[in-house]
Design a protein around this motif. Structure first.
Motif, short mmCIF file in Angstrom:
data_model
loop_
_atom_site.label_atom_id
_atom_site.label_comp_id
_atom_site.label_asym_id
_atom_site.label_seq_id
_atom_site.Cartn_x
_atom_site.Cartn_y
_atom_site.Cartn_z
N LYS A 139 -41.80 76.76 67.19
CA LYS A 139 -40.51 76.36 66.60
C LYS A 139 -39.52 76.06 67.71
O LYS A 139 -39.43 76.77 68.71
CB LYS A 139 -39.97 77.50 65.72
N GLN A 165 -35.38 75.51 67.99
CA GLN A 165 -34.09 75.57 67.30
C GLN A 165 -33.09 74.70 68.05
O GLN A 165 -32.79 74.94 69.22
CB GLN A 165 -33.61 77.02 67.20
N HIS A 186 -42.26 72.52 64.46
CA HIS A 186 -41.10 72.79 63.61
C HIS A 186 -39.80 72.65 64.42
O HIS A 186 -39.63 73.30 65.45
CB HIS A 186 -41.17 74.20 63.01
N GLU A 210 -35.64 72.95 63.93
CA GLU A 210 -34.71 73.59 62.98
C GLU A 210 -33.31 73.59 63.56
O GLU A 210 -33.11 74.00 64.71
CB GLU A 210 -35.20 75.03 62.76
N GLU A 263 -29.82 75.27 63.91
CA GLU A 263 -29.43 76.67 63.73
C GLU A 263 -27.97 76.89 64.14
O GLU A 263 -27.68 77.37 65.23
CB GLU A 263 -30.36 77.59 64.54
N TYR A 298 -27.13 67.07 60.60
CA TYR A 298 -28.41 66.36 60.45
C TYR A 298 -28.30 64.91 60.87
O TYR A 298 -29.23 64.35 61.45
CB TYR A 298 -28.90 66.48 59.00
#
Length: 267
Positions: A139, A141, A239, A241, A243, A267
């Motif tokens: 992941k 972030q 992934h 993400e 945050e 986004y």
């Protein structure tokens, strides 16, 4: 807390993985970000038991994969002042893990761009070094830290809050990194010294990715370049993400009026 020396952390994580295995669509892997083992001050007490709990968690994830076909990886998230703090800390830790494919397959890192930026690490170089060390990164972030310099340090005062720790790092002109466990302490102690006004400050405060620089106050979002994202994709990170969790404690001058619009802007 509870850190990885606590049985509650192990039990919670395994339960979370069981739930995630039931939620994952076919063909997708899962990742669970978690604390970087322990706060550094607690490390001598926590480390031996924490390592055993991490091994138990990895075997739980392995059996879950065999049972359900769902690959779930635990992603330790390095953070300033914790046992895993820098790229070098991560590489040393994984080099000393017991040998075994189960651990390497199911335990990796959550790469938080704010946290590595606060340490004044070069993000693309950190990714390269972790990949070279064969450390999984399930992941990433995407986040930005506050940034200013000594001349404008008091601009950070409104960002002090009692909710979160805002670890702060100052880079002296000779390259030395001065660590402070919280922004308030950094401001209060540095006020008594006469340092170069151009020395950069970075603070663990997740500001929105669209944060607008003004009058000496910036964020580290400019480190999130196309080159960095291409390197992340080349590393195979599955992934990504966003945050930003500080929207409710931001100073009023920077707090979004509409949460939905703020998320859309990020986004």
């Amino acid at each position: 807390r509870p850190d990885w020396s606590a049985p509650q952390r192990l039990a919670y994580t395994c339960r979370l993985a069981d739930l995630l295995a039931n939620l994952l669509p076919d063909g997708l892997s899962g990742s669970i970000s978690t604390v970087p083992i322990a706060y550094r001050a607690d490390a001598p007490r926590a480390t031996p038991t924490a390592l055993n709990h991490l091994i138990e968690a990895a075997h739980h994830l392995h059996h879950l994969h065999e049972k359900t076909g769902r690959l779930i990886q635990l992603a330790l998230e390095p953070e300033p002042d914790c046992l895993l703090e820098t790229t070098a800390d991560c590489i040393a830790f994984f080099n000393h893990l017991p040998d075994g494919d189960v651990l390497r397959k199911h335990i990796g890192l959550c790469f938080d761009t704010c946290h590595f930026a606060v340490q004044f690490e070069e993000l693309t170089d950190s990714l390269r070094r972790l990949r070279h060390a064969a450390i999984a990164i399930p992941k990433l972030q995407i986040s930005a830290a506050l940034q200013t310099d000594t001349a404008h340090a008091e601009r950070l005062r409104p960002f002090c809050d009692p909710v979160y720790l805002h670890q702060t790092r100052i880079r002296r002109t000779d390259g030395t990194i001065i660590p402070y466990p919280d922004l308030t302490e950094a401001l209060d102690r540095e006020a008594h010294h006469n340092h170069d006004p151009n020395e950069p400050w970075r603070t663990h405060y997740h500001v929105p990715l669209y944060f607008q620089p003004d009058a000496g106050l910036q964020s580290t979002a400019d480190l999130l370049t196309p080159h960095f994202f291409q390197a992340a994709l080349n590393t195979g990170i599955p992934h990504f993400e966003i945050e930003t969790y500080t929207l409710h404690v931001l100073p009023h001058a920077h707090r979004p009026e509409n949460l939905t619009e703020s998320l859309l802007r990020e986004y």
